[in-house]
Design a protein around this motif. Structure first.
Motif, PDB file in Angstrom:
ATOM      1  N   GLY A  69      45.621  38.176  38.601  1.00 25.28           N
ATOM      2  CA  GLY A  69      44.928  37.901  39.854  1.00 25.28           C
ATOM      3  C   GLY A  69      44.034  39.057  40.266  1.00 25.28           C
ATOM      4  O   GLY A  69      43.126  39.452  39.548  1.00 25.28           O
ATOM      5  N   THR A  70      44.299  39.640  41.425  1.00 24.97           N
ATOM      6  CA  THR A  70      43.485  40.731  41.957  1.00 24.97           C
ATOM      7  C   THR A  70      43.642  41.991  41.120  1.00 24.97           C
ATOM      8  O   THR A  70      44.755  42.363  40.752  1.00 24.97           O
ATOM      9  CB  THR A  70      43.891  41.039  43.412  1.00 24.97           C
ATOM     10  OG1 THR A  70      43.766  39.850  44.194  1.00 24.97           O
ATOM     11  CG2 THR A  70      43.007  42.134  44.000  1.00 24.97           C
ATOM     12  N   ARG A 110      42.991  44.278  35.501  1.00 25.38           N
ATOM     13  CA  ARG A 110      43.818  43.082  35.649  1.00 25.38           C
ATOM     14  C   ARG A 110      43.887  42.391  34.292  1.00 25.38           C
ATOM     15  O   ARG A 110      43.050  42.612  33.411  1.00 25.38           O
ATOM     16  CB  ARG A 110      43.255  42.132  36.698  1.00 25.38           C
ATOM     17  CG  ARG A 110      41.915  41.517  36.351  1.00 25.38           C
ATOM     18  CD  ARG A 110      41.476  40.578  37.456  1.00 25.38           C
ATOM     19  NE  ARG A 110      40.086  40.150  37.268  1.00 25.38           N
ATOM     20  CZ  ARG A 110      39.293  39.835  38.273  1.00 25.38           C
ATOM     21  NH1 ARG A 110      39.729  39.919  39.512  1.00 25.38           N
ATOM     22  NH2 ARG A 110      38.063  39.431  38.034  1.00 25.38           N
ATOM     23  N   ARG A 114      47.517  35.445  31.697  1.00 24.32           N
ATOM     24  CA  ARG A 114      48.922  35.704  31.999  1.00 24.32           C
ATOM     25  C   ARG A 114      49.708  35.799  30.685  1.00 24.32           C
ATOM     26  O   ARG A 114      49.580  34.958  29.808  1.00 24.32           O
ATOM     27  CB  ARG A 114      49.510  34.593  32.869  1.00 24.32           C
ATOM     28  CG  ARG A 114      50.915  34.900  33.386  1.00 24.32           C
ATOM     29  CD  ARG A 114      51.415  33.800  34.290  1.00 24.32           C
ATOM     30  NE  ARG A 114      50.553  33.637  35.468  1.00 24.32           N
ATOM     31  CZ  ARG A 114      50.616  34.395  36.547  1.00 24.32           C
ATOM     32  NH1 ARG A 114      51.489  35.395  36.612  1.00 24.32           N
ATOM     33  NH2 ARG A 114      49.806  34.173  37.565  1.00 24.32           N
ATOM     34  N   GLN A 329      37.730  35.670  35.085  1.00 26.66           N
ATOM     35  CA  GLN A 329      38.258  34.435  35.636  1.00 26.66           C
ATOM     36  C   GLN A 329      37.221  33.757  36.485  1.00 26.66           C
ATOM     37  O   GLN A 329      36.603  34.357  37.370  1.00 26.66           O
ATOM     38  CB  GLN A 329      39.520  34.723  36.446  1.00 26.66           C
ATOM     39  CG  GLN A 329      40.661  35.303  35.597  1.00 26.66           C
ATOM     40  CD  GLN A 329      41.892  35.557  36.425  1.00 26.66           C
ATOM     41  OE1 GLN A 329      41.843  35.509  37.643  1.00 26.66           O
ATOM     42  NE2 GLN A 329      43.003  35.816  35.755  1.00 26.66           N
ATOM     43  N   LEU A 332      36.213  34.188  40.599  1.00 24.85           N
ATOM     44  CA  LEU A 332      36.679  35.418  41.246  1.00 24.85           C
ATOM     45  C   LEU A 332      35.517  36.339  41.622  1.00 24.85           C
ATOM     46  O   LEU A 332      35.687  37.210  42.474  1.00 24.85           O
ATOM     47  CB  LEU A 332      37.662  36.159  40.337  1.00 24.85           C
ATOM     48  CG  LEU A 332      39.054  35.514  40.202  1.00 24.85           C
ATOM     49  CD1 LEU A 332      39.898  36.359  39.252  1.00 24.85           C
ATOM     50  CD2 LEU A 332      39.735  35.431  41.574  1.00 24.85           C
TER      51      LEU A 332
END
Length: 336
Positions: A69-70, A110, A114, A329, A332
């Motif tokens: 994410g962030t 980041r 995942r 991503q 974003l």
């Protein structure tokens, strides 16, 4: 046969397109146990892991607080020395597992994807001891494996005829194979019992007459170390050598045929497998420097120029040239 040659022959025998084989991997949490061979059986997310990189993803990068994410500053994402954190983050960026951003005067990272925790299904640890009459630290090594429970199964591989006395000296959960490296035949003397990998374990650290030092290991520590073993096996494999620069190193002459197909360091002069660094070179009486071309001959159906990575890709589930993952991503960017 020397243990190195026995180990390579066994790895070649166990290698197949639906698994990954690793060799000489750290298999302890607090101690110094090294597993001779590890079989990694793919899980449901194997393709997602293979798509990231053919190399080992740094464990600290996986275990960091830098998620998909962030982006987080490197100094905040890692619980280690800042220099170490920067080095790990840089390596993860090189491998495509991290992407880098600037946040003022600092660098933030980041994950590009995942991490797929279920990419491997099971781990099988194999201890090689060709000659059981010279067991060394075998008993303690296998007791560590059985009580710690990092592997789903543990097996002892030997060339020796296995007697009841031999079996009685081993933990009951340890399976036993009798393997002939010259023919590739493998006999299952005793099936291994499944170990409790999901719960806590006990690690033997040291043993002296009348005294043993042990340390409890939590289930979380075991999960972390199992992932590290699987990652290292995927990135490292078992061909951790270069073929000698000698005309007499001819893998295509190896017997049985599986050894030739696996492109092992077979020496025509000694008529056997050799340790390239220790046994080969100008000091060897049979050494003949390569005069142009390749030194590894031409096994049937195998190009003479096929390197170790191509052989590994052809014979195992390892992907040498993955498609990679999206480095940014979608959507974003508007929040940066």
């Amino acid at each position: 046969m020397q243990e190195f040659a026995f180990e390579l022959a066994l790895c070649a025998h166990l290698e197949r397109p639906d698994r990954v084989v690793g060799r000489q991997l750290g298999a302890a949490v607090h101690g110094r146990r090294v597993a001779d061979v590890c079989l990694v059986e793919p899980g449901p997310e194997f393709d997602r892991r293979a798509a990231v990189t053919p190399h080992t993803i740094p464990p600290l990068a996986i275990e960091s607080d830098a998620g998909p994410g962030t982006a987080r500053p490197v100094a905040e994402a890692f619980d280690c020395h800042p220099d170490r954190a920067r080095a790990v983050a840089e390596r993860a960026v090189e491998l495509g597992f991290f992407e880098r951003e600037r946040e003022g005067a600092s660098t933030a990272v980041r994950q590009t994807v995942r991490y797929p925790e279920q990419w491997f299904d099971s781990l099988v640890g194999i201890e090689n001891k060709p000659d059981l009459d010279r067991p060394g630290d075998l008993r303690d090594q296998l007791r560590i494996d059985a009580s710690l429970g990092l592997f789903d199964e543990v097996v002892l591989a030997t060339e020796t005829y296995v007697t009841g006395a031999h079996l009685n000296r081993l933990p009951d959960a340890v399976g036993v194979w009798r393997f002939d490296p010259e023919t590739g035949e493998r006999e299952v003397v005793r099936e291994p019992e499944p170990l409790a990998t999901d719960g806590p374990g006990i690690e033997l650290l040291d043993r002296e007459p009348g005294r043993a030092e042990v340390r409890p290991v939590t289930a979380a520590e075991k999960r972390r170390q199992r992932r590290r073993i699987a990652e290292r096996a995927y990135g490292k494999g078992w061909r951790t050598y270069e073929l000698p620069d000698c005309e007499r190193c001819a893998p295509s002459d190896a017997e049985p045929a599986d050894l030739a197909d696996a492109r092992l360091p077979w020496c025509a002069w000694t008529d056997g497998l050799v340790r390239p660094v220790a046994d080969c070179g100008p000091t060897c009486p049979g050494y003949e420097p390569v005069d142009g071309g390749d030194s590894d001959g031409d096994a049937e159906g195998v190009p003479p120029s096929e390197g170790p990575e191509a052989v590994r890709a052809r014979r195992s589930a390892w992907e040498p040239d993955p498609a990679g993952v999206d480095r940014r991503q979608a959507g974003l960017d508007r929040f940066l």
